[in-house]
Write a protein that holds these residues in place. Structure first.
Motif, short mmCIF file in Angstrom:
data_model
loop_
_atom_site.label_atom_id
_atom_site.label_comp_id
_atom_site.label_asym_id
_atom_site.label_seq_id
_atom_site.Cartn_x
_atom_site.Cartn_y
_atom_site.Cartn_z
N GLY A 277 63.43 -30.79 -18.27
CA GLY A 277 63.28 -32.23 -18.06
C GLY A 277 61.93 -32.51 -17.44
N GLU A 278 61.81 -33.68 -16.83
CA GLU A 278 60.51 -34.07 -16.28
C GLU A 278 60.34 -33.62 -14.84
OE1 GLU A 278 59.73 -38.17 -14.77
OE2 GLU A 278 58.54 -38.29 -16.61
N GLN A 279 61.13 -34.18 -13.96
CA GLN A 279 61.05 -33.90 -12.52
C GLN A 279 62.39 -34.30 -11.91
OE1 GLN A 279 58.48 -36.53 -10.34
NE2 GLN A 279 59.28 -38.34 -11.33
N GLY B 254 65.12 -36.32 -9.92
CA GLY B 254 65.25 -37.73 -9.56
C GLY B 254 65.68 -37.86 -8.11
N PRO C 220 68.94 -29.40 -10.10
CA PRO C 220 68.44 -30.21 -11.21
C PRO C 220 69.56 -30.90 -11.98
CG PRO C 220 68.49 -27.90 -11.84
CD PRO C 220 68.92 -27.95 -10.39
N PHE C 221 69.26 -32.06 -12.47
CA PHE C 221 70.16 -32.79 -13.39
C PHE C 221 71.59 -32.92 -12.85
CE2 PHE C 221 66.71 -31.98 -16.38
CZ PHE C 221 66.63 -33.23 -16.99
N ASN D 205 63.00 -28.36 -14.63
CA ASN D 205 62.09 -29.48 -14.81
C ASN D 205 60.65 -28.98 -14.87
OD1 ASN D 205 63.66 -32.03 -14.67
ND2 ASN D 205 64.37 -31.11 -12.76
N HIS E 199 64.55 -37.67 -23.53
CA HIS E 199 65.05 -37.41 -22.18
C HIS E 199 66.32 -38.25 -21.97
CE1 HIS E 199 65.37 -37.24 -17.86
NE2 HIS E 199 64.49 -36.26 -17.87
N GLU F 16 68.69 -35.62 -7.27
CA GLU F 16 68.33 -34.20 -7.35
C GLU F 16 67.50 -33.81 -6.13
OE1 GLU F 16 68.06 -36.29 -9.92
OE2 GLU F 16 69.53 -35.47 -11.31
N1 URA Z 1 65.41 -36.32 -14.64
C1 URA Z 1 64.82 -35.13 -14.85
O1 URA Z 1 63.89 -35.01 -15.65
N2 URA Z 1 65.25 -34.08 -14.19
C2 URA Z 1 66.25 -34.13 -13.33
O2 URA Z 1 66.59 -33.09 -12.76
C3 URA Z 1 66.89 -35.37 -13.13
C4 URA Z 1 66.45 -36.46 -13.79
#
Ligand code: URA
Length: 429
Positions: A273-275, A277, A286-287, A313, A395, A280
């Motif tokens: 993913g990106e980073q 949130g 993550p996620f 991420n 995403h 998290e």
């Molecule tokens: N969006 C993301 O890209 N990663 C996460 O861990 C949560 C939300």
């Protein structure tokens, strides 16, 4: 306290201590140890319902100092502080973070435990395994018992096990570690009689209703036999610890913690993913927030067991701007993505995935090292020079942002279709 979630014991003790005027600083709380006699105190007092509810969830957190923290909140509320109105209060914020982490863990337990059928003297029983981050077993087991009263089931965790025998919910000991299905069954076969004989009935923690989704029915084995392998790689674990000292870019400053990837070493597929949130960042995994829940649902529909893939991420710290009480997500810039290559490379070297699923533009940019138009490149395997294959898709938080219900359903279906292609690639070997 008799056990880690001795809610009634904590409440009674806290009430007597407050009435006797014992200050929070004078107390040391522990589980199962020797206790000084409790003061004799008569009477009761009222607390805001929201505070009691918060305490009943936060008490399930694994942090050993939670009992004292919650006592000091009770003490202050009893002495007239309107602390629930003060979002800046550090103790209240900490308790709320603990409760958030407990809820996320409860969610994971309800959605990730998969059961396999085993036979014992009482007939068919469904056996599952979970390693919770917090003490979420007793509350979740009650919910399971209410929702699925007609089947026999047992959930084993390192903290203990819960067993439904059709009329009673029993709690007993659990295995320290389970590596795979065979270890779980071997533990069950070897210890079943002793665990069930010495198990005790009931728990005083309130049922976990904080999240409104239902737990997984025990006879649901849509993804085939339970897969419980989740052996963390020592190299990855070490790297995750080192990331706490990372100052490769400035994002470490405002963020709560680095959020490293999660999943089995040696997973065939890495989801990127990106980073992290907001949730998290708070919880450290993550996620697990709304985008993660969307991803979990889509993975499940596509027949992918999240526990068999590595999820991470591109950027390990949460980038945000504060707006009032909220932290608003900001897209990471290329220098921040590049600075975090270091950690992604560590993960790629250790996990060695055959396939990288790049969810969204930041993940695609991080790995392909160029700007990517998702709609043009999604949905097909793209071979890379190093032998790995990448697969671009949207995403999950993109889906959350679509306001129109029909468009959202369409895009969600396209995401699930992409994940089904990923599953096909996983199985193709
Ligand atoms: N969006 C993301 O890209 N990663 C996460 O861990 C949560 C939300």
């Amino acid at each position: 306290m008799t056990d880690e979630t001795d809610w009634q014991g904590w409440r009674r003790t806290a009430r007597l201590l407050v009435l006797a005027g014992i200050e929070p600083a004078e107390l040391t709380w522990s589980v199962g140890g020797r206790t000084d006699p409790l003061p004799d105190a008569d009477g009761s007092f009222q607390l805001p319902r929201a505070l009691v509810e918060l305490a009943s969830v936060a008490i399930q957190a694994r942090q050993p100092d939670r009992f004292g923290l919650l006592y000091s909140l009770v003490w202050r509320a009893h002495h007239g502080e309107k602390l629930l109105d003060d979002d800046q209060d550090p103790d209240l914020s900490l308790a709320r973070r603990m409760a958030l982490a407990v809820r996320a863990d409860a969610h994971r337990m309800r959605t990730l435990v998969r059961f396999m059928p085993v036979r014992d003297d009482a007939g068919q029983r469904f056996l599952g395994w979970f390693a919770p981050a917090h003490f979420v077993l007793p509350a979740n087991a009650q919910l399971m018992a209410r929702r699925f009263p007609d089947q026999l089931w047992s959930i084993a965790t390192p903290d203990g096990s819960a067993h439904w025998d059709g009329t009673r919910l029993l709690f007993g000991s659990g295995p320290r570690q389970v590596e795979d299905d065979a270890t779980l069954v071997a533990w069950w076969d070897a210890h079943r009689a002793q665990v069930l004989d010495s198990a005790v009935e009931g728990t005083s923690i309130p049922m976990a209703e904080a999240l409104d989704e239902a737990p997984r029915p025990p006879n649901r084995a849509a993804l085939g036999p339970v897969v419980v392998r989740f052996a963390p790689d020592p190299g990855l674990e070490g790297a995750a610890k080192e990331a706490w000292a990372c100052e490769r870019c400035s994002l470490y400053g405002p963020a709560t913690q680095p959020v490293f990837g999660e999943g089995p070493a040696g997973a065939t597929v890495m989801f990127l993913g990106e980073q992290p949130g907001d949730q998290e960042d708070t919880i450290g995994r993550p996620f697990v927030g709304p985008a993660g829940q969307m991803m979990d649902r889509a993975m499940e529909e596509a027949g992918i067991d999240r526990r068999t893939v590595y999820v991470t991420n591109a950027v390990k710290h949460f980038k945000f701007t504060p707006r009032g009480k909220r932290r608003i997500h900001q897209t990471p810039e290329t220098p921040e993505i590049r600075a975090c290559d270091f950690w992604l490379d560590v993960e790629r070297v250790h996990v060695k995935p055959r396939l990288l699923v790049l969810m969204g533009a930041t993940a695609a940019r991080a790995v392909l090292r160029r700007a990517v138009t998702i709609s043009r490149e999604r949905g097909r395997p793209i071979p890379m020079e190093d032998g790995q294959t990448v697969f671009v898709t949207v995403h999950p938080s993109y889906l959350l942002r679509i306001p129109d219900a029909a468009a959202k359903a369409r895009e969600y279906a396209a995401f699930v279709a992409d994940l089904k292609t990923v599953r096909g690639l996983m199985e193709a070997g």
